[in-house]
Design a protein around this motif. Structure first.
Motif: not given
Length: 324
Positions: A173-186, A203-206, A225-233
């Protein structure tokens, strides 16, 4: 094997497309299903006063607990545990050094809870120094060979059939679906397209920091390996704003980690849809909410009635949970 997974995903998508005359067949015909279908019908009808152009039909989905199972622990934690065990022979000091010692003894929860920076140490150790192509393959291999400890199923089968249908229904129905998760993007990007039909760029993630290297004429992007962005809350609406550049019109989550994403999405003008997957089915999956250390759902559940969010009762609203 990757081709087989892709063909299975195509089969699910084709089946859902064929059923769009009666969408969401794995959903009971309850108020939750009816409200979702009514929203989609309203915003996609060119004659509706609430019609939204396809370019603005953005839907965002949490992953853990919303699209696939997150109990008894987040799937990425099992992946990290397997990586630590595989790398342990190269690091004899891990036998006595926390959080690695607990991990190697099989105490995954204890390892991650052993200190405030335990998760960062473990995630860093699981991928630091690997270039992006190598890490992608490590994740793909794990997805093909690892099995969920409670069900014995491959992790790519621990997904929710009703949500697979919803993803296809929205896309059709013409939507663009994205994942937005606290999980790791990689961790997510190597497999989301074959499992959900969601391309890696959606995909958007930590994320951990990376660096560019040119060694002997070979260009690589390497995990630091250093956390750069926490995609939660509160990180979720920030990540959406930075990555997509549009406020979504629909958001789907299952825990208080999705609260700010739901708040921001439904605060926009025009028709908006907020949906919470409530885990109420102890027989077919797990029943948990306010007291759970994984996927805690309390504040968002309290706010749902006043904000008009749909609460999907897994036991009452879904005919089946996992694909056959």
């Amino acid at each position: 094997m990757n081709r087989i997974i892709a063909l299975l995903a195509l089969l699910v998508s084709t089946t859902c497309l064929a059923n769009d005359s009666q969408p969401l067949p794995s959903w009971q015909d309850t108020a939750a299903r009816q409200q979702i279908i009514a929203f989609v019908s309203d915003v996609t009808d060119p004659d509706s006063a609430h019609h939204i152009p396809a370019s603005e039909r953005i839907a965002v989905f949490d992953n853990d607990g919303t699209l696939w199972a997150e109990q008894p622990l987040y799937s990425q934690l099992f992946f990290v545990a397997d990586r630590i065990r595989a790398l342990a022979p190269e690091h004899p000091d891990w036998q006595t050094e926390e959080p690695f010692a607990s991990m190697l003894k099989g105490d995954i929860a204890g390892a991650f809870g052993s200190s405030h920076d335990a998760a960062v140490k473990l995630v860093r150790a699981s991928q630091a120094g690997l270039d992006t192509d190598t890490f992608d393959q490590v994740v793909r291999d794990w997805m093909l060979n690892a099995h969920h400890p409670a069900t014995g199923k491959p992790y790519n089968q621990m997904v929710y059939q009703p949500m697979l249908e919803l993803l296809s229904y929205l896309q059709n129905n013409g939507f663009k679906n994205f994942i937005v998760s606290g999980g790791g993007i990689d961790f997510m990007r190597p497999w989301t397209e074959s499992v959900y039909g969601i391309a890696p760029e959606r995909v958007i993630g930590s994320r951990v920091a990376k660096r560019f290297e040119l060694v002997d004429g070979v260009a690589r992007v390497v995990h630091d390996g250093t956390l750069e962005f926490n995609d939660d809350k509160e990180g979720k609406p920030i990540g959406i704003s930075q990555h997509i550049g549009r406020r979504p019109i629909a958001a789907f989550g299952n825990s208080d980690g999705d609260l700010q994403m739901l708040q921001w999405t439904t605060a926009g003008s025009g028709p908006r849809l907020g949906v919470i997957v409530h885990h109420t089915d102890a027989e077919r999956e797990w029943a948990y909410d306010r007291d759970s250390s994984i996927g805690k759902l309390s504040e968002a559940l309290d706010q749902a009635p006043q904000r008009g969010w749909i609460v999907v009762d897994m036991k009452q609203d879904w005919k089946q949970v996992f694909p056959d």
